[in-house]
Design an enzyme around this catalytic site. Structure first.
Site, PDB file in Angstrom:
ATOM      1  N   ARG A 129      21.124  30.580 -42.382  1.00 58.22           N
ATOM      2  CA  ARG A 129      22.567  30.545 -42.089  1.00 58.22           C
ATOM      3  C   ARG A 129      23.179  31.811 -42.655  1.00 58.22           C
ATOM      4  NH1 ARG A 129      27.370  26.191 -42.994  1.00 58.22           N
ATOM      5  NH2 ARG A 129      26.343  25.436 -41.126  1.00 58.22           N
ATOM      6  N   HIS A 133      25.778  28.397 -33.088  1.00 59.78           N
ATOM      7  CA  HIS A 133      25.467  27.291 -34.010  1.00 59.78           C
ATOM      8  C   HIS A 133      24.664  26.237 -33.227  1.00 59.78           C
ATOM      9  CE1 HIS A 133      25.570  24.869 -37.456  1.00 59.78           C
ATOM     10  NE2 HIS A 133      26.836  24.506 -37.513  1.00 59.78           N
ATOM     11  N   GLN A 172      24.072  22.468 -34.230  1.00 58.77           N
ATOM     12  CA  GLN A 172      25.289  21.653 -34.124  1.00 58.77           C
ATOM     13  C   GLN A 172      25.415  21.074 -32.711  1.00 58.77           C
ATOM     14  OE1 GLN A 172      27.922  20.994 -36.568  1.00 58.77           O
ATOM     15  NE2 GLN A 172      28.444  19.519 -34.994  1.00 58.77           N
ATOM     16  N   ASP A 202      37.554  23.260 -33.695  1.00 57.94           N
ATOM     17  CA  ASP A 202      36.884  23.800 -34.882  1.00 57.94           C
ATOM     18  C   ASP A 202      37.961  24.527 -35.693  1.00 57.94           C
ATOM     19  OD1 ASP A 202      35.024  24.876 -36.690  1.00 57.94           O
ATOM     20  OD2 ASP A 202      34.367  26.475 -35.332  1.00 57.94           O
ATOM     21  N   CYS A 256      32.996  19.918 -35.422  1.00 53.17           N
ATOM     22  CA  CYS A 256      31.748  20.147 -36.155  1.00 53.17           C
ATOM     23  C   CYS A 256      31.919  19.872 -37.651  1.00 53.17           C
ATOM     24  CB  CYS A 256      31.249  21.568 -35.905  1.00 53.17           C
ATOM     25  SG  CYS A 256      32.489  22.823 -36.263  1.00 53.17           S
ATOM     26  N   ARG A 293      23.638  15.358 -37.087  1.00 50.37           N
ATOM     27  CA  ARG A 293      23.088  16.658 -37.490  1.00 50.37           C
ATOM     28  C   ARG A 293      21.688  16.460 -38.050  1.00 50.37           C
ATOM     29  NH1 ARG A 293      25.939  20.891 -38.819  1.00 50.37           N
ATOM     30  NH2 ARG A 293      23.975  21.888 -38.293  1.00 50.37           N
TER      31      ARG A 293
END
Ligand code: CP
Ligand code: NVA
Length: 341
Positions: free
Chosen positions: A119, A146, A149, A243, A284, A329
């Site tokens: 990440r 991402h 996700q 988001d 998310c 997730r």
């Protein structure tokens, strides 16, 4: 789970073994669906308390150059459930980037670990890691994408609506960053109707839009780009997604312009109620929906608003499926590791 059962479960994934998971652009719709099926199966085993130590004795490195709750915990719990040992490298205490290049880091970690999660910042970093590591590399979020996700989001949508194809998803807010890009790619591949509902300057990059439009044409999906904040009602959206307005790594100074530009696109309960029947809210996370965070409070003191991308009323409503999404997730990240290790 005995050896025979393990190999039967993983047999359909022979072609994915050893492959990195860097962006959904590299995966076909069939591969994405297969990963979702595997995640659903692993979720079922977990719920029944049945062990599924598919990768006993393996080791995975988890590099985090940005902070995380869900992604880190998902990789750690999923690795433990698979019988693999996770090693967490935090943003400050390794040599990465400061004293050692990405290529060198990749070659070192590739000698010790069976897989590496990254990440951090530019997508080119995770691509370089993957080029040099010799083991699968998983993108745990970059500025551009991402992808883990999106698998969780799609598993959640499929659980809720029973399908992905034909579902209309409206993304409100900054659609040109990791979440907007990745949702657009995923929706285009899976035959979904994706809309970026945002000021024009916040739409995904034109080249990526063109690539995804071609995918949508093949899959029977569609892409819409609109500045009309009432579009979710007009389109009968089944999913309204948002988001944060300022992503990790962006400078503080952009808050003022984002609040100015994106406030009309805040997700509210009336917006959800006026959209498609049974419309759900997804995010998310983490989300700024109240004043119970340091940043939320600082923004309130400076700009006088008590929420940002979503109101507390919408976030806490029965339409919000954000915690199902967060749980997924773990199951989907486990599927990616199980299939590629
Ligand atoms: N959604 C997500 O990636 O959350 P974290 O930043 O907590 O990992
Ligand atoms: N766009 C957000 C996503 C967090 C999961 C960020 O990059 O900070």
């Amino acid at each position: 789970m005995n050896a025979e059962e393990k190999s039967a479960l993983l047999a359909p994934f022979a072609a994915l073994k050893g492959r990195s998971f860097l962006t959904l652009r590299d995966y076909s719709a069939a591969e994405i669906l297969a990963l979702l099926d595997l995640a659903a199966c692993l979720k079922g085993l977990k719920k029944k308390g049945l062990p599924h130590r598919l990768h006993e004795g393996k080791n995975v490195a988890l590099i985090f150059e940005k902070t995380s709750t869900r992604t880190r915990c998902s990789f750690e719990v999923a690795a433990a459930d698979l019988g693999a040992h996770p090693v967490y490298l935090d943003p400050k205490s390794s040599q990465i980037g400061k004293k050692e290049s990405i290529a060198d880091t990749a070659r070192v970690l590739g000698r010790m670990f069976d897989g590496i999660e990254y990440r951090g910042f530019g997508q080119e970093i995770v691509e370089e890691l993957s080029r040099y590591a010799g083991v699968p590399v998983w993108n745990g979020l970059t500025n551009e994408y991402h992808p883990t996700q999106i698998l969780a989001d799609f598993l959640t949508i499929r659980e809720h609506f029973g399908r992905l194809k034909g579902v209309t998803l409206c993304y409100m807010g900054d659609a040109r960053y990791n979440m907007g890009n990745s949702l657009m790619i995923g929706c285009a591949k899976m035959g979904m109707h994706f809309a970026a509902v945002a000021p024009k300057a916040y739409w995904p990059d034109a080249a990526l839009r063109a690539e995804c439009a071609a995918e949508a044409e093949k899959s029977g999906g569609s892409l819409t780009f609109t500045e009309d904040p009432l579009y979710p009602a007009k389109a009968g959206a089944q999913v309204v997604y948002t988001d944060v307005w300022v992503s990790m790594g962006e400078p503080e100074e952009v808050w003022a312009e984002r609040i100015r530009d994106l406030s009309p696109y805040r997700v509210t309960l009336p917006l959800l109620e006026g959209a498609g029947e049974g419309c759900v809210f997804m995010h998310c996370l983490p989300a700024f929906h109240d004043l119970k965070t340091e940043t939320g409070l600082a923004i309130y003191r400076k700009f006088g608003i008590d929420c940002m991308e979503v109101t507390d009323e919408a976030f806490e409503s029965g339409r919000s499926i954000v915690f199902d999404e967060a749980e997924n997730r773990m199951h989907t990240i486990k599927a990616v590791m199980a299939a590629t290790l």
